[in-house]
Design an enzyme around this catalytic site. Structure first.
Site: not given
Lengths: 440, 440
Positions: A13, A45, A127, A130, A188, A203
């Protein structure tokens, strides 16, 4: 103009969007960096897997080592621990700058990776790990480098914020709100990492390490998800002027609660939290993220924006790529972590907080007095107590009463002991919920 | 451990706090930097002037050149153009890193100073110049370096936000709210730079240069203050669901309004603005600041915090000092500005906006139709029109009516021409206010 070779690991994504923007915005990025950024390969992959973005097929390769070879900047967006960890260590050892958004890896193996970057004299930038597109790593590391952060409160998981926001707005159950979030792509198919608070805990580990200049480990972070939150909890919170948010909280506390003026420790925790509805974080809706930072000199700061999604997260990755590229053009090593303080990690028990407690109790004379007495015996005072008598549900016993208690602030350990003692009273049939209250 | 010499120019509100924290937090800062930060001197006009913070007297000196000599890091907090400009150029030429919070200087002479830093291979840092303690320079320069910023909307002046917030909350007049702000220390005895929008315009110049990778000049920025805002404007805005804020707006627009798909330009403006009350910036209260950034990939981001005050601003200065010191310890030049794009500065006339117009008109048949016809003739459509009939004020003419019109969006030039034409109608006795509407 010089050319810098950028190797990408992963075309999911976020990775696919990073690749697309590197190609589409090549001229503008070159002007900003002072060097062209050449995307030399994308390790995947399966070269033929379906992708969300149409990229030149010749960029794909399954041999990650070959993709890494000779790269100036390696962008790791595979996720997970292995092979990400090994590939990053290999890239750092080869002198490449590494950009990653891999929060799980940083939370588990951060100190090892930071040390490897320092040994190699190169930068490890993260960066995107989080709060997605929200600038938070650099502000905490650099802008607040001369300040003393006392507390970080963050909504750092968009999935759980979406679910809790939907429950608050519509009165839905957790299961229904989750199903809705899954249907809309905010959760998900296996939502465990999000709804159990594991993603937020990773995080929180990263934020705590940066904010307190120390090496935090995922094992130091107490975490609790939102799966036990009921529509009744949400309704009771609303009625009392609160909203329930899953917060990551990193907080300076006394290392020893018995010596409040002694050494400082830091407690890091993730749990569903009652926040007053007028708190700045209470109005963070849907899948948005926000991080609220309290510092000794700066006061309160808030950072708000999109916490997830391929394109917003790609923005954070690209910021790291451009910054790293500028640094390579200028020469000189990148800034690494400042692990300067050795702050004691402190467990949840030493945190001062307050509890919102739900109890199912016998609707009989003297029950409230007995419960209040237990609080008094433990030195915990009650801020509010609300009782609702349930309609008799047709059983042979009298209808229970529902009790919602909000305590004053006390050590978590003392609050926990109090609830345990209350739960042992005969008249208390069930402890239906325990939620912490912050920000009041 | 290495020692870095820090020279401070100015011991005002911010400078004195920076000095205090450098001394008090010396050990913690040394641990974070990897070198001790030694405050070697403070240049002031009068060694014996009364100060808000008690500092060792031997640090003060009136010879700024002597204070600068041999410094690794020079912190300029004098403000104003001269001697700040000359001293900064001298420090950069001598190879010192310079940290400044001087927005007026950067807005007037930014390109000269950035070039001097680049020539010398040293860094010029100025996080404190915009929005006090709020991290905004580094996020825009670094975090969003790979993104394309389309718009920046900022509440970057605490004094005017305090005044407008007070007018909104209490119905006070501008004069009363200003007097109140002066009494409480939120406005200076001479409030011109704040209330006329000059301070905000300087900050807008700096933000626009960074956000659009180009050299903006203060002369490109259209600015209008809040002195003409009346209690009636505030009340009418409230009634229509808006709040009035002084916004700094930097926006990508077509360089030629007739060629919307042609080259991009950037328009920078500061003016009182009607914002919908549910906009994220609408809830910024009192003297707080916030900057709202819209970017192609990141989406909407917001940064919120204390925009002024000695201690919060010192936090931003110290972040720059620590970052600059780390860079000096690591070696290699600091990152300088990326003036990579040559974007055309575009005047206010080419901005698409909408107007909230206040008119005092004859309360007679046909007046509204005549006004509406003028709008139609200019191709500007009306979103809402509200009329209030004034009580007759005892004159010999019939009471005027007050008309509040909000237009749909159109080019500022077209809106301006429309209002001019409306103002020439006999039935229109006065154009009482013109405010722009954004964020809807």
């Amino acid at each position: 103009m010089e050319t810098l070779r950028v190797a990408l690991l992963g075309a999911g994504n976020v990775g696919a969007q990073v690749a697309r923007i590197l190609l589409e915005d090549a001229d503008a990025l070159a002007a900003r960096v002072g060097a062209r950024l050449e995307l030399t390969g994308i390790a995947v992959r399966d070269v033929d897997a379906p992708r969300t973005v149409d990229l030149p097929r010749e960029l794909y390769a399954t041999d990650a080592d070959a993709v890494l070879a000779g790269a100036d900047i390696v962008v790791e967006l595979i996720g997970g621990i292995e092979p990400a960890r090994t590939l990053i260590l290999r890239a750092l050892a080869a002198g490449a700058t590494v950009v990653t958004g891999n929060k799980a890896l940083l939370a588990e193996h951060g100190p090892e990776l930071y040390a490897a970057a320092e040994d190699a004299g190169v930068q490890l930038a993260y960066e995107a790990a989080v709060a997605g597109a929200i600038p938070i790593i650099r502000p905490v590391r650099d802008n607040l480098a001369g300040d003393n952060i006392t507390r970080v409160l963050g909504i750092v998981n968009g999935t759980t914020n979406y679910i809790l926001d939907a429950m608050d707005a519509t009165g839905a159950s957790f299961a229904d709100a989750l199903a809705d979030a899954q249907r809309l792509g905010y959760a998900e198919a296996d939502p465990t990492a999000d709804v159990e608070g594991l993603d937020a805990a990773a995080k929180a580990t990263i934020l705590a390490s940066l904010a307190f200049h120390t090496s935090f480990d995922r094992a130091h972070v107490w975490s609790e998800g939102i799966t036990a939150i009921t529509a009744e909890d949400v309704a009771a919170a609303r009625e009392a002027g609160y909203v329930i948010k899953l917060l990551a909280i990193c907080e300076a506390v006394p290392a020893d609660p018995q010596a409040p003026d002694g050494d400082r420790g830091v407690a890091v925790r993730v749990h569903p939290t009652l926040l007053p509805r007028d708190h700045a974080l209470a109005s963070v809706r849907g899948a948005y993220n926000a991080v609220y930072v309290e510092a000794e000199y700066a006061g309160s700061l808030m950072f708000y924006g999109a916490g997830a999604g391929g394109v917003p997260t790609a923005s954070a990755v690209l910021g790291d790529i451009v910054s790293a590229a500028r640094r390579r053009v200028l020469g000189g090593p990148g800034v690494t972590e400042s692990v300067a303080a050795s702050v004691t990690p402190v467990g949840l028990e030493a945190v001062v907080t307050s509890y919102a407690i739900g109890l199912r109790v016998a609707d009989a004379p003297g029950v409230l007095a007995a419960i209040a007495a237990v609080f008094g015996d433990h030195g915990v005072s009650i801020e509010t107590m609300r009782q609702t008598t349930h309609a008799d549900e047709g059983g042979d016993e009298a209808g229970d009463a529902e009790l919602r208690i909000v305590t004053h602030r006390a050590l978590d350990a003392a609050l926990r002991r109090t609830v345990d003692a209350v739960g042992r009273l005969d008249a208390v049939h069930e402890v239906t919920s325990i939620l912490r209250v912050e920000g009041a």
